[in-house]
Write a protein that holds these residues in place. Sequence first.
Motif, PDB file in Angstrom:
ATOM      1  N   ALA A 203       1.637   4.900  -3.443  1.00  0.00           N
ATOM      2  CA  ALA A 203       0.605   3.867  -3.346  1.00  0.00           C
ATOM      3  C   ALA A 203      -0.752   4.462  -3.629  1.00  0.00           C
ATOM      4  CB  ALA A 203       0.613   3.241  -1.959  1.00  0.00           C
ATOM      5  N   CYS A 204      -1.639   3.619  -4.111  1.00  0.00           N
ATOM      6  CA  CYS A 204      -3.041   4.003  -4.207  1.00  0.00           C
ATOM      7  C   CYS A 204      -3.603   4.006  -2.787  1.00  0.00           C
ATOM      8  CB  CYS A 204      -3.804   2.998  -5.063  1.00  0.00           C
ATOM      9  SG  CYS A 204      -3.150   2.855  -6.742  1.00  0.00           S
TER      10      CYS A 204
ATOM     11  N   GLY B  94      -6.239  -1.662  -1.776  1.00  0.00           N
ATOM     12  CA  GLY B  94      -6.178  -1.233  -3.170  1.00  0.00           C
ATOM     13  C   GLY B  94      -7.521  -0.806  -3.744  1.00  0.00           C
TER      14      GLY B  94
ATOM     15  N   CYS C  96      -3.577   0.885   0.228  1.00  0.00           N
ATOM     16  CA  CYS C  96      -2.781  -0.222  -0.313  1.00  0.00           C
ATOM     17  C   CYS C  96      -1.497  -0.421   0.468  1.00  0.00           C
ATOM     18  CB  CYS C  96      -2.449  -0.014  -1.776  1.00  0.00           C
ATOM     19  SG  CYS C  96      -1.499  -1.428  -2.378  1.00  0.00           S
TER      20      CYS C  96
ATOM     21  N   CYS D 185      -7.948  -2.950  -6.906  1.00  0.00           N
ATOM     22  CA  CYS D 185      -6.779  -3.438  -7.634  1.00  0.00           C
ATOM     23  C   CYS D 185      -6.716  -4.963  -7.556  1.00  0.00           C
ATOM     24  CB  CYS D 185      -5.535  -2.833  -7.001  1.00  0.00           C
ATOM     25  SG  CYS D 185      -3.991  -3.361  -7.755  1.00  0.00           S
TER      26      CYS D 185
ATOM     27  N   CYS E 150       3.135  -0.526  -4.716  1.00  0.00           N
ATOM     28  CA  CYS E 150       3.969  -0.912  -5.859  1.00  0.00           C
ATOM     29  C   CYS E 150       4.455   0.309  -6.633  1.00  0.00           C
ATOM     30  CB  CYS E 150       3.208  -1.864  -6.777  1.00  0.00           C
ATOM     31  SG  CYS E 150       2.070  -1.052  -7.917  1.00  0.00           S
TER      32      CYS E 150
ATOM     33  N   ARG F 235      -2.046   8.682 -12.157  1.00  0.00           N
ATOM     34  CA  ARG F 235      -2.377   7.346 -12.682  1.00  0.00           C
ATOM     35  C   ARG F 235      -3.210   7.508 -13.946  1.00  0.00           C
ATOM     36  NH1 ARG F 235      -0.483   2.770  -9.305  1.00  0.00           N
ATOM     37  NH2 ARG F 235       0.716   3.937  -7.784  1.00  0.00           N
TER      38      ARG F 235
ATOM     39  N   LEU G 260      -3.944  -6.710  -7.981  1.00  0.00           N
ATOM     40  CA  LEU G 260      -2.592  -7.220  -7.686  1.00  0.00           C
ATOM     41  C   LEU G 260      -2.494  -7.911  -6.332  1.00  0.00           C
ATOM     42  CD1 LEU G 260      -0.358  -4.396  -9.197  1.00  0.00           C
ATOM     43  CD2 LEU G 260      -0.922  -6.622 -10.165  1.00  0.00           C
ATOM     44  N   GLN G 261      -3.348  -7.546  -5.397  1.00  0.00           N
ATOM     45  CA  GLN G 261      -3.303  -8.215  -4.096  1.00  0.00           C
ATOM     46  C   GLN G 261      -3.704  -9.680  -4.250  1.00  0.00           C
ATOM     47  OE1 GLN G 261      -4.667  -5.295  -4.760  1.00  0.00           O
ATOM     48  NE2 GLN G 261      -3.379  -3.909  -3.585  1.00  0.00           N
TER      49      GLN G 261
HETATM   50  S1  SF4 Z   1      -0.686  -2.735  -5.783  1.00  0.00           S
HETATM   51 FE1  SF4 Z   1      -2.432  -1.857  -6.909  1.00  0.00          FE
HETATM   52  S2  SF4 Z   1      -3.461  -0.550  -5.418  1.00  0.00           S
HETATM   53 FE2  SF4 Z   1      -1.414  -0.959  -4.615  1.00  0.00          FE
HETATM   54  S3  SF4 Z   1      -0.164   0.766  -5.310  1.00  0.00           S
HETATM   55 FE3  SF4 Z   1       0.048  -0.897  -6.811  1.00  0.00          FE
HETATM   56  S4  SF4 Z   1      -1.518  -0.429  -8.391  1.00  0.00           S
HETATM   57 FE4  SF4 Z   1      -2.043   0.764  -6.548  1.00  0.00          FE
END
Ligand code: SF4
Length: 621
Positions: free
Chosen positions: A289-290, A77, A293, A496, A297, A185, A498-499
């Motif tokens: 996805a970014c 990410g 990543c 990111c 998501c 984004r 979120l991980q």
């Molecule tokens: S988890 Fe974070 S880095 Fe991965 S696709 Fe979603 S927003 Fe992007």
Amino acid sequence: MVELGGGYVGRIAWVDLSKGEVKVKDIEPSWALKYVGGRGWGARIVWENVPPDVDPLSPANVLVVAPGPLTGLLVPGAGKVSFSAISPETGYYGDSNAGGFFGPELKHAGFDALVITGASDRPVYLWVEDGGIEIRDAEPYWGKGSLDAQEMIRQDLGDSSIKVASIGPAGENLVPIACVNCDWRNAGRTGMGAVMGSKRLKAIAVRGSLDIPVADPEALYEEARAAFEHVRDHEFARVLRKYGLAWYIDWSHDHACLPVMNFRRTTYEQKDALNAEAMLARVVTALTACPMCPMCCGKFSYVRSGPYAGAAVDGPEYETIAMIGTNCCLPSIEDVVYANWLCDNLGMDTISAGNIIAFAIECYEKGIIGPEDTGGLELRYGDPGCVFKLMEMMAKREGIGDVLARGVRFAAKKLGKGSEKFAIQVKGLEQSAYDVRAAPAMALAYATADIGAHHNRAWAITYDIEVGRDKYTREKAERVIYLQHVRPLFDMLGCCRLQWVETGLSLDYYARAFKAATGVELSVEELLRASERVYNLTRAINVLRGLTAQEDWLPDRAFDEPVPDGVVKGARLDRERFRELLRAYYELRGWDPETGIPTEAKLKELGLEDVASALGGLAKQ
Ligand code: SF4
């Protein structure tokens, strides 16, 4: 003298749009490490270059566009880029970040950051390519939708792979909730698009083919292998890969924190028409996805038929569905996709737009405004036409749209008649999509967030649910502070969060990745210390711009109107207990317990001697 072995590419470009000049400066390693990157650099550059009395829409404001030291590297990410400036919406420090490919491309083009100062007298865009920057004419793109302008720029440059950050008509019209679209984004919050508009900067187009140096590529690779496997195989990553963040619509509904009808209710009868299952069944056509990543998501959505056929977005994600969908009671996911596309092309933040429109409809219901104010437009919950029309009126600043476009704090002051009580904002920033009447920690997170009521500073609601939703303990204040240091650290590193949030990827991993990338060992504690330093710095910027403890507070609705439905029916915040919680927060931070101003001792402990000296008597307590 510290030496940087990689991570950073070593150069910041200063672009003076008044003079039409670009100067490139090497980064100073100890300065770079002290503030890490991304939002940290943004805050420091704003501190050093924008005096406290500067109008956010004047040429004297600076816009800092900064990825971080991990952006573009083999880290899950690692695609984030921060936009920082004094916010035209709040009047205080503001920043917002975007994922996707723009940040990595900027580093591959040879820059750790762009600092944009002054203002052009004609529309321009920046063309950034492999160490060079040109200021180019943007007359053909001015007035165009943000997404439309991006396509035009790519076509004119003859390369569909160019990454573009741009603004739409909202940014051009200096709408304080204008966002910056980075391809699909968005850096949505705090009006960074209006800052670009005030500088007549339509876009930044980037193409890069340079390497980003890495101090120890083998170590970075080995660390990445384990981290990618961890994220890829995590049970909840599978859920998000399938459903995206829209999964949280059902979660929020079940926990009675979903905003409905301007944060009056928490349940919505038509929720199943807007949730992740509805998205998958009706509009999702691909996973997105970014870069780097494995969680994927993102969901690409496309309206197949009906009046909005052809509308397409990367999303909508939880905040957009909740703020525009359930908060305005829209009937279908197709309506939300169209609203999302419309906001993106107009260049407006979906969170603020949804919040403001729900507020306007409540004002209309209560007779505070009427058809004579709206140009005959009837405002009703559940009416997509009225939502879309208000979005356009805000972006163009037409009629009542001109009042609403300035945010609910401004609109409530202008409209009066008690509307301040249900203008759901903190420090002028519209609250994002969690009802906090049964969540004191989340309420504290919103009240004390440096940019205003945004969830990305500290998403503490799961902690409320875990330890008790009616508890106002010191541990909750401690937890909020911890989150306010961890979460913004990701915006500083350029990856990111979120991980870490969703799969528990450890902070130790990020410290090891930072060492492998830069060659500099900073422990997790030292990285969190840097984040605390930045939090105190942004607080100091705000204090010098007139912030007082009274603004670390929530609108009356949170205290006076019990939740009418859902699993916490009857709940509301208690003013006295919340005041005590806020006091505990100030004490734990080393801030004055009455004024919330960082003390001289705290600022010096964080290596911010110049900030302590600038605050002078204010920090002497
Ligand atoms: S988890 Fe974070 S880095 Fe991965 S696709 Fe979603 S927003 Fe992007």
